[in-house]
Design a protein around this motif. Structure first.
Motif, short mmCIF file in Angstrom:
data_model
loop_
_atom_site.label_atom_id
_atom_site.label_comp_id
_atom_site.label_asym_id
_atom_site.label_seq_id
_atom_site.Cartn_x
_atom_site.Cartn_y
_atom_site.Cartn_z
N GLY A 81 -27.96 48.42 14.16
CA GLY A 81 -26.93 48.88 13.22
C GLY A 81 -27.31 48.75 11.76
N THR A 82 -28.62 48.73 11.45
CA THR A 82 -29.03 48.54 10.07
C THR A 82 -29.83 49.71 9.51
N ALA A 83 -29.76 50.88 10.12
CA ALA A 83 -30.48 52.05 9.58
C ALA A 83 -29.84 52.41 8.25
N GLU A 84 -30.66 52.40 7.20
CA GLU A 84 -30.17 52.62 5.83
C GLU A 84 -29.53 54.00 5.70
N GLY A 85 -28.32 54.03 5.18
CA GLY A 85 -27.64 55.29 4.92
C GLY A 85 -26.87 55.85 6.10
N PHE A 86 -26.93 55.20 7.24
CA PHE A 86 -26.19 55.69 8.41
C PHE A 86 -24.99 54.78 8.62
N GLY A 87 -23.81 55.33 8.46
CA GLY A 87 -22.60 54.50 8.55
C GLY A 87 -21.73 54.79 9.75
N ALA A 88 -22.21 55.58 10.69
CA ALA A 88 -21.37 55.97 11.83
C ALA A 88 -21.65 55.14 13.08
N TYR A 89 -22.09 53.90 12.89
CA TYR A 89 -22.34 53.05 14.06
C TYR A 89 -21.03 52.66 14.73
N SER A 90 -21.07 52.60 16.05
CA SER A 90 -19.91 52.08 16.77
C SER A 90 -20.10 50.57 16.90
N GLY A 91 -19.04 49.84 16.93
CA GLY A 91 -19.12 48.38 17.05
C GLY A 91 -19.71 47.94 18.38
N ALA A 92 -19.75 48.85 19.36
CA ALA A 92 -20.26 48.51 20.68
C ALA A 92 -21.73 48.13 20.64
N LEU A 93 -22.51 48.77 19.79
CA LEU A 93 -23.94 48.46 19.71
C LEU A 93 -24.19 47.06 19.19
N SER A 94 -23.52 46.69 18.12
CA SER A 94 -23.71 45.36 17.54
C SER A 94 -23.31 44.27 18.51
N ALA A 95 -22.33 44.54 19.35
CA ALA A 95 -21.90 43.56 20.34
C ALA A 95 -22.89 43.45 21.49
N ALA A 96 -23.66 44.50 21.73
CA ALA A 96 -24.58 44.52 22.88
C ALA A 96 -25.90 43.81 22.59
N ALA A 97 -26.41 43.90 21.36
CA ALA A 97 -27.70 43.30 21.04
C ALA A 97 -27.79 43.03 19.55
N ASP A 98 -28.72 42.13 19.18
CA ASP A 98 -28.94 41.81 17.76
C ASP A 98 -30.12 42.59 17.19
N VAL A 99 -31.19 42.70 18.00
CA VAL A 99 -32.43 43.33 17.55
C VAL A 99 -32.87 44.33 18.61
N TRP A 100 -33.45 45.45 18.15
CA TRP A 100 -33.97 46.46 19.08
C TRP A 100 -35.35 46.03 19.56
N THR A 101 -35.37 45.13 20.53
CA THR A 101 -36.63 44.76 21.18
C THR A 101 -36.96 45.85 22.19
N SER A 104 -20.73 49.90 26.01
CA SER A 104 -19.51 50.65 26.31
C SER A 104 -18.76 50.96 25.02
N GLY A 105 -18.49 52.22 24.80
CA GLY A 105 -17.82 52.66 23.59
C GLY A 105 -18.77 53.21 22.54
N THR A 106 -20.06 53.32 22.88
CA THR A 106 -21.02 53.88 21.93
C THR A 106 -20.71 55.35 21.66
N SER A 107 -21.04 55.78 20.46
CA SER A 107 -20.78 57.18 20.11
C SER A 107 -21.94 58.08 20.51
N MET A 108 -23.01 57.50 21.05
CA MET A 108 -24.15 58.31 21.50
C MET A 108 -23.77 59.01 22.80
N SER A 109 -23.88 60.33 22.80
CA SER A 109 -23.42 61.11 23.96
C SER A 109 -24.51 61.36 24.98
N TYR A 110 -25.71 60.87 24.75
CA TYR A 110 -26.83 61.09 25.67
C TYR A 110 -26.62 60.32 26.97
N ASN A 111 -26.95 60.95 28.10
CA ASN A 111 -26.73 60.31 29.40
C ASN A 111 -27.78 59.28 29.77
#
Length: 180
Positions: free
Chosen positions: A117-137, A153-160
């Motif tokens: 959730g720290t991509a500069e300039g992108f503000g459309a993150y859903s709170g579900a991602l931050s709750a799922a992990a801290d770092v993209w390992t 659960s609740g992510t705005s990413m529509s990819y299957n």
């Protein structure tokens, strides 16, 4: 000469009725003979104890074998970034690889190892991602890419998701080549 009613033959006399009945019986006979001939030509059952000439194997008789579960670390160690570049084409519609250039989704430059959730300039993150992990390992990315909706659960990413573990490992290896 005058016509008498008795001189005119009725429209449905015995001969006409016989012709109609004979026509119907003949048509029924032709139908039944045609059905019999078609059954003989296209008979699907066997004749007696003869085996079928050609059997198509549908795999219905085989018991399903459990495929060995591959450890992601082993698959990731052997991953090919070149193959991951081809897999990234599915992601390229929404994500960019240029640092700071967001699309529908956040940019993926230096995503491996970046805080969620720290991509500069992108503000459309859903709170579900931050709750799922801290770092993209690589392991977190693998779990997310397999099925984004169940991972966060609740992510705005529509990819299957990517079902093939090798495709996921190759994609993550490709994304790991874009570092600062």
């Amino acid at each position: 000469r005058r016509h008498n009613r008795r001189d005119c033959t009725p429209m449905f006399d015995t001969m006409t009725f016989t012709k109609i009945a004979g026509s119907l019986c003949g048509a029924l006979l032709i139908l039944l003979l045609g059905k019999w001939a078609a059954e003989e030509l296209f008979h699907v059952g066997g004749h007696g104890d003869h085996a079928q000439a050609y059997v198509i194997d549908t795999g219905a008789d085989e018991t399903p074998t459990d495929e060995p579960v591959l450890a992601f670390a082993d698959v990731y160690a052997a991953a090919d970034p070149g193959k991951g570049e081809r897999v990234f084409r599915q992601c390229g519609a929404c994500h960019k690889l240029v640092d700071g250039e967001n699309g529908v989704g956040p940019y993926l430059h230096h995503v491996v190892g970046r805080e969620v959730g720290t991509a500069e300039g992108f503000g459309a993150y859903s709170g579900a991602l931050s709750a799922a992990a801290d770092v993209w390992t690589p392991e977190n990315l693998n779990a997310f890419l397999e099925n984004p909706k169940s991972y966060a659960s609740g992510t705005s990413m529509s990819y299957n998701g990517l079902r093939d573990i090798e495709d996921r490992a190759n994609l993550i290896a490709y994304l790991a080549t874009f570092t600062e």
